[in-house]
Design a protein around this motif. Structure first.
Motif, PDB file in Angstrom:
ATOM      1  N   PHE A 121     -73.808 -71.832  13.045  1.00 63.12           N
ATOM      2  CA  PHE A 121     -73.892 -71.616  14.485  1.00 63.12           C
ATOM      3  C   PHE A 121     -74.667 -72.791  15.078  1.00 63.12           C
ATOM      4  O   PHE A 121     -75.772 -73.100  14.630  1.00 63.12           O
ATOM      5  N   ALA A 122     -74.100 -73.432  16.082  1.00 58.78           N
ATOM      6  CA  ALA A 122     -74.692 -74.665  16.585  1.00 58.78           C
ATOM      7  C   ALA A 122     -74.753 -74.669  18.103  1.00 58.78           C
ATOM      8  O   ALA A 122     -73.893 -74.105  18.792  1.00 58.78           O
ATOM      9  N   VAL A 123     -75.805 -75.322  18.624  1.00 62.63           N
ATOM     10  CA  VAL A 123     -75.897 -75.643  20.043  1.00 62.63           C
ATOM     11  C   VAL A 123     -75.896 -77.164  20.167  1.00 62.63           C
ATOM     12  O   VAL A 123     -76.344 -77.871  19.260  1.00 62.63           O
ATOM     13  N   PRO A 124     -75.382 -77.704  21.267  1.00 62.13           N
ATOM     14  CA  PRO A 124     -75.300 -79.157  21.398  1.00 62.13           C
ATOM     15  C   PRO A 124     -76.634 -79.773  21.824  1.00 62.13           C
ATOM     16  O   PRO A 124     -77.426 -79.173  22.538  1.00 62.13           O
ATOM     17  N   GLY A 125     -76.845 -81.012  21.363  1.00 60.91           N
ATOM     18  CA  GLY A 125     -77.915 -81.843  21.888  1.00 60.91           C
ATOM     19  C   GLY A 125     -77.340 -82.838  22.874  1.00 60.91           C
ATOM     20  O   GLY A 125     -76.120 -82.901  23.092  1.00 60.91           O
ATOM     21  N   GLU A 126     -78.212 -83.644  23.472  1.00 66.15           N
ATOM     22  CA  GLU A 126     -77.727 -84.600  24.475  1.00 66.15           C
ATOM     23  C   GLU A 126     -76.784 -85.631  23.875  1.00 66.15           C
ATOM     24  O   GLU A 126     -75.900 -86.149  24.561  1.00 66.15           O
ATOM     25  N   HIS A 127     -76.918 -85.927  22.593  1.00 63.05           N
ATOM     26  CA  HIS A 127     -76.027 -86.894  21.961  1.00 63.05           C
ATOM     27  C   HIS A 127     -74.656 -86.307  21.635  1.00 63.05           C
ATOM     28  O   HIS A 127     -73.745 -87.046  21.245  1.00 63.05           O
ATOM     29  N   ASP A 128     -74.510 -84.998  21.768  1.00 63.14           N
ATOM     30  CA  ASP A 128     -73.219 -84.342  21.539  1.00 63.14           C
ATOM     31  C   ASP A 128     -72.400 -84.227  22.812  1.00 63.14           C
ATOM     32  O   ASP A 128     -71.319 -83.620  22.803  1.00 63.14           O
ATOM     33  N   MET A 129     -72.875 -84.813  23.898  1.00 62.23           N
ATOM     34  CA  MET A 129     -72.207 -84.714  25.189  1.00 62.23           C
ATOM     35  C   MET A 129     -71.321 -85.942  25.439  1.00 62.23           C
ATOM     36  O   MET A 129     -71.821 -87.075  25.485  1.00 62.23           O
ATOM     37  N   VAL A 130     -70.039 -85.743  25.612  1.00 62.56           N
ATOM     38  CA  VAL A 130     -69.140 -86.835  25.974  1.00 62.56           C
ATOM     39  C   VAL A 130     -69.500 -87.303  27.382  1.00 62.56           C
ATOM     40  O   VAL A 130     -69.699 -86.478  28.287  1.00 62.56           O
ATOM     41  N   PHE A 164     -67.664 -80.954  21.786  1.00 60.27           N
ATOM     42  CA  PHE A 164     -68.553 -80.293  20.823  1.00 60.27           C
ATOM     43  C   PHE A 164     -68.154 -78.835  20.646  1.00 60.27           C
ATOM     44  O   PHE A 164     -68.020 -78.336  19.522  1.00 60.27           O
ATOM     45  N   ASN A 165     -67.958 -78.132  21.757  1.00 65.36           N
ATOM     46  CA  ASN A 165     -67.634 -76.716  21.680  1.00 65.36           C
ATOM     47  C   ASN A 165     -66.288 -76.466  21.038  1.00 65.36           C
ATOM     48  O   ASN A 165     -66.079 -75.426  20.398  1.00 65.36           O
ATOM     49  N   ALA A 166     -65.350 -77.401  21.195  1.00 66.06           N
ATOM     50  CA  ALA A 166     -64.049 -77.242  20.548  1.00 66.06           C
ATOM     51  C   ALA A 166     -64.180 -77.246  19.027  1.00 66.06           C
ATOM     52  O   ALA A 166     -63.388 -76.608  18.323  1.00 66.06           O
ATOM     53  N   HIS A 167     -65.181 -77.955  18.514  1.00 68.20           N
ATOM     54  CA  HIS A 167     -65.389 -78.019  17.069  1.00 68.20           C
ATOM     55  C   HIS A 167     -66.344 -76.935  16.567  1.00 68.20           C
ATOM     56  O   HIS A 167     -66.159 -76.409  15.468  1.00 68.20           O
ATOM     57  N   PHE A 168     -67.366 -76.606  17.356  1.00 65.68           N
ATOM     58  CA  PHE A 168     -68.439 -75.762  16.836  1.00 65.68           C
ATOM     59  C   PHE A 168     -68.678 -74.490  17.636  1.00 65.68           C
ATOM     60  O   PHE A 168     -69.477 -73.651  17.216  1.00 65.68           O
ATOM     61  N   GLY A 169     -68.037 -74.324  18.790  1.00 66.51           N
ATOM     62  CA  GLY A 169     -68.273 -73.153  19.614  1.00 66.51           C
ATOM     63  C   GLY A 169     -67.707 -71.887  18.997  1.00 66.51           C
ATOM     64  O   GLY A 169     -66.570 -71.871  18.525  1.00 66.51           O
ATOM     65  N   LYS A 170     -68.493 -70.809  19.003  1.00 66.62           N
ATOM     66  CA  LYS A 170     -68.057 -69.507  18.489  1.00 66.62           C
ATOM     67  C   LYS A 170     -68.495 -68.429  19.476  1.00 66.62           C
ATOM     68  O   LYS A 170     -69.679 -68.182  19.651  1.00 66.62           O
ATOM     69  N   GLY A 171     -67.538 -67.810  20.144  1.00 66.72           N
ATOM     70  CA  GLY A 171     -67.856 -66.761  21.095  1.00 66.72           C
ATOM     71  C   GLY A 171     -68.755 -67.230  22.215  1.00 66.72           C
ATOM     72  O   GLY A 171     -69.635 -66.494  22.674  1.00 66.72           O
ATOM     73  N   ILE A 172     -68.514 -68.436  22.699  1.00 65.10           N
ATOM     74  CA  ILE A 172     -69.421 -69.055  23.653  1.00 65.10           C
ATOM     75  C   ILE A 172     -69.086 -68.702  25.094  1.00 65.10           C
ATOM     76  O   ILE A 172     -67.971 -68.291  25.410  1.00 65.10           O
ATOM     77  N   VAL A 173     -70.074 -68.893  25.958  1.00 65.61           N
ATOM     78  CA  VAL A 173     -69.935 -68.724  27.397  1.00 65.61           C
ATOM     79  C   VAL A 173     -70.431 -70.013  28.047  1.00 65.61           C
ATOM     80  O   VAL A 173     -71.340 -70.675  27.534  1.00 65.61           O
TER      81      VAL A 173
END
Length: 312
Positions: free
Chosen positions: A124-133, A141-150
């Motif tokens: 389960f992951a949350v993004p950091g600032e370096h994960d922002m396009v 980021f969410n396309a790769h690691f998001g699970k049940g996200i809002v």
């Protein structure tokens, strides 16, 4: 905490340039509302209670970074993964507290996803600032690691009577590069917590520290006070973060904060030097400055006990 002398606020580009990149590994076991942890060395016992469950925190892996502070952070991540897989009792899941990649490219996200999948348990992951396009867009980021996200990637889930919440405080940066939760996320958090019993332990994960560790360097979350007010009724709240690449901890009533150490390279202590960023040390000395962490989180009115294990 304030600096001895004022430090000029950083814009997003400057903040991204100066931030360090690191990783961390700590194993937590929870039983009866108490979280204990042990070093990721593969030698610890599986735990004293059949009812306990465990999870691992890693952070700031920065896939794609290759500069002098650590030309091969993938090696540190692989070492962490090997230690997790060698544990006599496998954790239930892994929490990654952001900056999975260095520049948020498709290739870096693919590499990170492949490598993290080798752990063999859910991540389960949350993004950091370096994960922002483009510095602000978490969708890749969410396309790769998001699970049940809002929204930008917020989520929550329950395990064994503990409520876990993933917060995104890196999509919008506030003054001096601090993290920000934003109105929509705070409203979601209020609704998420509304139906929970006050006796239920809560574990928060975010990239930036939620408490004002050192705002002049952006080490904090500008609007976290409203989140804290929503958590006041809970008897046990533990907040885990990355971003600062060193052990820092704080106890404030029932709120327990822990910032994880780096497995790639250190950053300066708060206020020491011109600002945050990779702290380059001689290559032979680097293993003494990085490593795994053993923690004991009591989830009541007691501080977090931390023991570091250097890699060399």
């Amino acid at each position: 905490m304030t600096a001895d002398s004022p430090i000029a606020p950083l814009d997003r580009r400057e903040a991204l340039r100066c931030m360090g990149w690191a990783g961390t590994g700590a194993l937590f076991t929870l039983s009866g509302g108490i979280a204990h942890s042990r070093v990721l060395d593969g030698t610890s016992s599986a735990g004293n209670s059949a009812a306990a469950f465990s999870f691992v925190q890693i952070s700031d892996t920065h896939i794609g970074f290759s500069k002098a502070a650590n030309p091969d952070p993938l090696a540190s991540l692989r070492q962490t993964i090997a230690r997790i897989r060698a544990l006599p009792r496998q954790p239930d899941f892994v929490l990654h507290t952001g900056d999975v990649t260095h520049l948020a490219t498709a290739a870096q996200f693919d590499s990170a996803q492949q490598l993290l999948s080798e752990i063999g348990v859910p991540v389960f992951a949350v993004p950091g600032e370096h994960d922002m396009v483009d510095g602000a867009d978490p969708r890749a980021f969410n396309a790769h690691f998001g699970k049940g996200i809002v929204g930008d990637g917020w989520f929550s889930f329950d395990r064994h009577g503990v409520h876990f919440i993933g917060l995104v405080n890196a999509a919008l940066l506030g003054a001096s590069g601090q993290g920000t939760l934003g109105r929509a996320q705070l409203d979601w958090l209020k609704a998420d917590l509304a139906g929970l019993s006050a006796s239920m332990p809560v574990v928060l994960m975010s990239h930036f520290p939620l408490w004002p560790l050192y705002p002049d360097w952006g080490w904090g979350t500008a609007d976290a006070e409203e989140a804290f007010s929503l958590l006041q009724r809970f008897g046990s709240v533990t907040a885990l973060n990355g971003h600062i690449h060193q052990i820092q901890r704080k106890v404030e009533g029932h709120l327990l904060f822990h910032a994880a150490r780096s497995t790639a390279y250190p950053q300066p202590a708060p206020g020491q030097g011109a600002g945050p960023g990779p702290l380059v040390v001689p290559a032979a000395e680097l293993p003494a400055h990085i490593g795994m962490t053993s923690l004991s989180v009591t989830m009541v009115d007691a501080p977090i006990a931390v023991t570091d294990l250097a890699l060399g």
